[in-house]
Enzyme design. Structure first.
Site, PDB file in Angstrom:
ATOM      1  N   LYS A 173       8.207 -11.814  65.541  1.00 27.89           N
ATOM      2  CA  LYS A 173       7.567 -12.243  64.283  1.00 27.89           C
ATOM      3  C   LYS A 173       6.644 -11.105  63.891  1.00 27.89           C
ATOM      4  CE  LYS A 173       4.313 -13.661  62.449  1.00 27.89           C
ATOM      5  NZ  LYS A 173       3.692 -12.848  61.368  1.00 27.89           N
ATOM      6  N   CYS A 281      -6.425   0.370  66.450  1.00 31.25           N
ATOM      7  CA  CYS A 281      -7.241  -0.333  67.454  1.00 31.25           C
ATOM      8  C   CYS A 281      -7.883   0.659  68.406  1.00 31.25           C
ATOM      9  CB  CYS A 281      -6.400  -1.337  68.225  1.00 31.25           C
ATOM     10  SG  CYS A 281      -5.177  -0.525  69.245  1.00 31.25           S
TER      11      CYS A 281
END
Ligand code: NAD
Length: 499
Positions: A173, A281
């Site tokens: 997903k 990140c």
């Protein structure tokens, strides 16, 4: 208007839920495509097809599975320019940065070519009298992955490549903000020889994620994204009996010692703080110079470099250092945090607030910001900004700088710039952060090591890629075997003849 698809059983399949997300061109603010958002029943159907395909794939020997990965690497290299262009078009990052996104995923696929070796079990001969013991690694079945917008090629590959190489089927997903590249990767895998149903791409939002978390078929869930969602997925997935690993947000600190090469440190901060518009990140978002003199000298070098950064659309080619951020909401959030920093008394040494690009006034470009005199109680320090904003927190000593990095709730990456081996070594040993750079600003480990933070940057036990991935995507089974008698006594050694 382009309508994107799911990828189910080896085919691009239109969504049927009637719900869509807008895909923006971040450089212009225009809607360029619609992404279908799967309903629970669409997700369940994709999972069922994956479950039907998985046993035959697991039965393929690991060497043959690895050959699919080999061909996949070749095909990605063949299509690198197309993949990078599609990635930049939806994400906004520069073309070289987009190619790097694909490349760092491709390297994990290369590592997975070693699956036959990595899946080898263990064997103890004569664990007891006449007893042998052996352990094998078996596939889990159907695994799922939920990935963020900021690395739409690399992070899906970090998950599905090892999962598939281990003999699992995988339901991905991807982020609903830039879902095209995962579809292209799925098509390339089919071309490489992957059987239908082994990689399913289901587009969607919370409804699709919840369907994965509550499916009884899904055995494991991998997640990368923001910390609140990571916490939710970890708690829900574990409560539903799944193996879960979630990687969350970050606030990465770089200590600059008085003995550091400040030209190198300033270059490192510009690349690590502003590259990809700070939407990484592992971006450095806090500089911790030790001593006022170090801070003054560092800022003197840093300010002109930050002011000189070139911001623009990826279509301007190599002439751009970073592109727009992903959405209007992301831009607004960043600028609100900048205002809060100013209100809280931090000094805006480079002010990018008025930034506007001719011809792209509606794009989500954010000018570079550099703060000085930030303190740890300010929101710009406490919150993950995920934008081109670097905060300088002045410190008096190595111990104070180390304590700030260690007290932060996140622990993804960190770095130190110094010319002293002893300081660097002590920092690496003591700091409670998962990935550490010594005179390296973005210490993202290569594919054959593992990637993962500490503290609120991670929920779960095993890291991503490297040997940990082969543990995460397999279960160990240990067999103890004793054969009390055999045919030794009754063996016939002369050629049988008819009586
Ligand atoms: P996000 O948390 O908004 O979304 C990540 C994924 O979760 C997407 O697929 C999204 O559709 C899904 N999602 C969003 N809201 C959900 C909800 N309420 N319920 C269920 N699923 C939901 O993150 P993002 O904005 O796409 O990515 C940026 C974040 O990811 C930053 O915090 C960044 O630090 C983090 N990140 C972490 C790592 C790491 O390895 N630690 C790597 C990359 C990005």
């Amino acid at each position: 208007m382009t309508e994107l698809s799911h990828y189910i059983n080896g085919e691009l399949v239109a969504g049927t839920s009637g719900r869509y997300a807008d895909i923006y061109n971040p450089a212009t603010g225009e809607v360029q495509a619609k992404c279908p958002l799967a309903s629970t029943s669409e997700v369940d159907a994709a999972i069922a097809k994956a479950a039907a395909a998985q046993p035959a794939w697991e039965a393929v020997n690991p060497q043959r599975r690895a050959r699919v990965m080999m061909r996949f690497v070749d095909l990605m290299n063949r299509d690198m320019d197309k993949l990078a262009e599609a990635l930049s078009r939806e994400h906004g990052k520069t073309l070289p940065d987009a190619a790097g996104d694909v490349q760092r995923g491709l390297e994990v696929v290369e590592y997975c070519i070693g699956a036959p070796h990595l899946l080898k079990g263990e064997y103890t001969d004569s664990a007891g009298p006449g007893i042998d013991m052996y352990s094998m690694r078996q596939a889990l079945g159907v695994c799922a992955g939920i990935t963020p917008f900021n690395f739409p090629a690399m992070i899906p590959m970090w998950m599905f490549a090892p999962a598939i190489a281990c003999g699992n089927a995988f339901v991905l997903k991807p982020s609903e903000r830039d879902p095209s590249v995962p579809l292209m990767l799925a098509e390339l895998l089919k071309e490489a020889g992957l059987p239908d149903g082994i990689l399913q791409v289901v587009q969607g939002d919370k409804e699709a994620v919840d369907a994965l978390l509550h499916s009884e078929v899904i055995q494991s869930v991998g997640f990368v994204g923001s910390t609140p969602i990571a916490e939710y997925i970890y708690a829900t997935g574990c409560a539903n009996g799944k193996r879960v690993q979630c990687f969350g947000g970050a606030k990465n600190h770089m200590i600059i010692m008085p003995d550091a090469d400040l030209d190198q440190a300033a270059d490192a901060l510009v690349g690590a703080g502003y590259g990809a518009a700070g939407e990484r990140c592992m971006a450095i978002s806090v500089a911790l110079p030790v001593g006022d003199e170090t801070a003054d000298r560092l800022l003197e070098k840093l300010i002109p470099k930050v002011e000189a950064l070139k911001v623009g659309p990826y279509t301007s080619g190599n002439d751009v250092d970073y592109g727009p951020v992903i959405t209007a909401a992301a831009k607004e959030n960043i600028l609100n945090l900048v205002e809060s920093g100013v209100k809280d008394g931090a000094k805006l040494a480079v002010d990018g607030r008025g930034f506007s690009l001719q011809g792209y006034e509606d794009g989500y470009f954010v000018g570079p910001h550099l703060f000085d005199n930030v303190t740890t109680d300010m929101d710009i320090y406490k919150k993950e900004i995920f934008g081109p904003v670097l905060s300088t927190v002045r410190t008096k000593s190595f111990e104070e700088a180390l304590k700030i990095a260690m007290d932060n709730e996140y622990g993804n990456g960190t770095a130190i710039y110094t010319s002293d081996g002893d300081t660097a070594r002590e920092f690496a040993k003591r700091v409670n952060v998962g990935m550490v750079g010594i005179n390296v600003p973005i210490p993202v480990p290569l594919a054959y090591h593992t990637f993962g933070g500490w503290k609120k940057s991670v929920f779960g036990d095993l890291n991503q890629h490297g040997p940990d991935a082969f543990k995460f995507y397999t279960r160990t089974k240990t067999v103890t075997a004793r054969w009390p008698s055999g045919i030794k006594e009754g063996g016939e050694f002369s050629i049988p003849v008819m009586e």
